[in-house]
Motif scaffolding. Structure first.
Motif, PDB file in Angstrom:
ATOM      1  N   GLU A  59       0.822  -1.212   0.000  1.00 21.11           N
ATOM      2  CA  GLU A  59       0.000   0.000   0.000  1.00 21.11           C
ATOM      3  C   GLU A  59       0.856   1.262   0.000  1.00 21.11           C
ATOM      4  N   SER A  60       0.623   2.131  -0.997  1.00 26.34           N
ATOM      5  CA  SER A  60       1.412   3.362  -1.131  1.00 26.34           C
ATOM      6  C   SER A  60       0.842   4.519  -0.316  1.00 26.34           C
ATOM      7  N   ASP A  61      -0.457   4.556  -0.095  1.00 23.00           N
ATOM      8  CA  ASP A  61      -1.100   5.651   0.614  1.00 23.00           C
ATOM      9  C   ASP A  61      -1.047   5.413   2.129  1.00 23.00           C
ATOM     10  N   GLU A  98       8.460   1.298   6.534  1.00 24.73           N
ATOM     11  CA  GLU A  98       9.882   1.130   6.208  1.00 24.73           C
ATOM     12  C   GLU A  98      10.081   0.039   5.161  1.00 24.73           C
ATOM     13  N   SER A  99       9.369  -1.049   5.292  1.00 26.55           N
ATOM     14  CA  SER A  99       9.464  -2.124   4.299  1.00 26.55           C
ATOM     15  C   SER A  99       8.945  -1.653   2.946  1.00 26.55           C
ATOM     16  N   TYR A 100       7.816  -0.959   2.949  1.00 29.33           N
ATOM     17  CA  TYR A 100       7.251  -0.440   1.706  1.00 29.33           C
ATOM     18  C   TYR A 100       8.260   0.484   1.013  1.00 29.33           C
ATOM     19  N   GLU A 101       8.805   1.442   1.770  1.00 30.00           N
ATOM     20  CA  GLU A 101       9.736   2.405   1.174  1.00 30.00           C
ATOM     21  C   GLU A 101      10.966   1.719   0.584  1.00 30.00           C
ATOM     22  N   LYS A 102      11.513   0.764   1.303  1.00 31.41           N
ATOM     23  CA  LYS A 102      12.718   0.076   0.837  1.00 31.41           C
ATOM     24  C   LYS A 102      12.435  -0.867  -0.331  1.00 31.41           C
ATOM     25  N   ASN A 103      11.451  -1.722  -0.176  1.00 30.60           N
ATOM     26  CA  ASN A 103      11.250  -2.804  -1.141  1.00 30.60           C
ATOM     27  C   ASN A 103      10.329  -2.470  -2.299  1.00 30.60           C
ATOM     28  N   VAL A 104       9.288  -1.695  -2.050  1.00 30.38           N
ATOM     29  CA  VAL A 104       8.304  -1.412  -3.091  1.00 30.38           C
ATOM     30  C   VAL A 104       8.611  -0.077  -3.772  1.00 30.38           C
ATOM     31  N   ARG A 105       8.622   0.991  -3.000  1.00 29.49           N
ATOM     32  CA  ARG A 105       8.823   2.318  -3.593  1.00 29.49           C
ATOM     33  C   ARG A 105      10.215   2.476  -4.201  1.00 29.49           C
ATOM     34  N   ASP A 106      11.259   2.223  -3.425  1.00 25.15           N
ATOM     35  CA  ASP A 106      12.620   2.499  -3.881  1.00 25.15           C
ATOM     36  C   ASP A 106      13.185   1.439  -4.824  1.00 25.15           C
ATOM     37  N   ASN A 107      12.822   0.173  -4.630  1.00 26.46           N
ATOM     38  CA  ASN A 107      13.389  -0.900  -5.449  1.00 26.46           C
ATOM     39  C   ASN A 107      12.406  -1.483  -6.465  1.00 26.46           C
ATOM     40  N   TRP A 128       4.896 -15.808   1.378  1.00 28.78           N
ATOM     41  CA  TRP A 128       4.779 -14.629   0.529  1.00 28.78           C
ATOM     42  C   TRP A 128       5.997 -14.577  -0.381  1.00 28.78           C
ATOM     43  N   GLU A 129       5.843 -13.857  -1.453  1.00 24.28           N
ATOM     44  CA  GLU A 129       6.937 -13.713  -2.416  1.00 24.28           C
ATOM     45  C   GLU A 129       7.103 -12.244  -2.772  1.00 24.28           C
ATOM     46  N   MET A 130       8.358 -11.846  -3.017  1.00 27.55           N
ATOM     47  CA  MET A 130       8.646 -10.512  -3.521  1.00 27.55           C
ATOM     48  C   MET A 130       9.087 -10.667  -4.965  1.00 27.55           C
ATOM     49  N   LEU A 131       8.472  -9.874  -5.848  1.00 24.68           N
ATOM     50  CA  LEU A 131       8.751  -9.930  -7.283  1.00 24.68           C
ATOM     51  C   LEU A 131       8.972  -8.518  -7.810  1.00 24.68           C
ATOM     52  N   PRO A 132       9.617  -8.382  -8.971  1.00 21.82           N
ATOM     53  CA  PRO A 132       9.689  -7.051  -9.586  1.00 21.82           C
ATOM     54  C   PRO A 132       8.267  -6.571  -9.900  1.00 21.82           C
ATOM     55  N   ALA A 133       8.045  -5.267  -9.825  1.00 24.47           N
ATOM     56  CA  ALA A 133       6.710  -4.725 -10.077  1.00 24.47           C
ATOM     57  C   ALA A 133       6.178  -5.139 -11.444  1.00 24.47           C
ATOM     58  N   SER A 134       7.053  -5.301 -12.405  1.00 20.74           N
ATOM     59  CA  SER A 134       6.600  -5.632 -13.759  1.00 20.74           C
ATOM     60  C   SER A 134       7.076  -7.008 -14.214  1.00 20.74           C
TER      61      SER A 134
END
Length: 163
Positions: A59-61, A98-107, A128-134
């Motif tokens: 979530e960005s907001d 902090e996780s959002y900023e590091k992993n989603v927003r910045d990376n 859970w899995e972390m993937l590139p946004a695209s």
């Protein structure tokens, strides 16, 4: 050789309906069993809880993120990862942000729940899995072990990374 073992007193106790509704008679036994079945039928599915959990970390907001945290955890809900412990909405909000900023927003990554969520009484587990946004390449994978209360809210969240 002797050694002394010290235990830290527990503050929380997790009870399931089988303990709370312990029957006193044969008739009460049926009533207690039906209450447990009703609780299990009305509790959110494990996969739905896993999807809502992962959505918080994407979530960005800030206001929506806070609202999702309140919807998922009890007020003094806890989250453990490694040696880190956070407790309560404010601390959870900082941890998730902090996780959002590091992993989603910045990376430019995103999180998703794997299709393996399951529940036994008051415990829900899933990966859970972390993937590139695209993209679809899995960059990281973790395991969530959630204790939930009777309403399905998270009491304690244990995150194992890597899984």
């Amino acid at each position: 050789m002797t050694s002394e073992v010290k235990f830290e007193p527990r503050v929380s106790v997790f009870l399931t309906c089988e303990v709370i509704d312990r029957p006193r008679s044969r008739e009460a036994s049926f009533t207690g069993l039906e209450a447990c079945k009703h609780e299990e039928k009305t509790m959110e599915s494990p996969s739905s809880l896993a999807d809502r959990y992962v959505a918080v970390w994407n979530e960005s907001d800030a206001e929506r993120r806070r609202s999702k945290i309140v919807d998922l955890w009890i007020p003094r809900g806890r989250h453990y990862v490694g040696d880190r412990k956070v407790e309560g909405y404010d601390a959870l909000e900082i941890r998730v942000r902090e996780s959002y900023e590091k992993n989603v927003r910045d990376n430019a990554n995103r999180f998703r729940a794997a299709d393996d969520a399951r529940r036994v009484h008051d415990v829900v587990i899933f990966h859970w899995e972390m993937l590139p946004a695209s993209g679809e390449a899995v960059l990281a994978r973790g395991l969530e072990f959630l204790f939930v209360d009777g309403s399905g809210k998270i009491v304690a969240d244990y995150q194992f990374f890597p899984a």
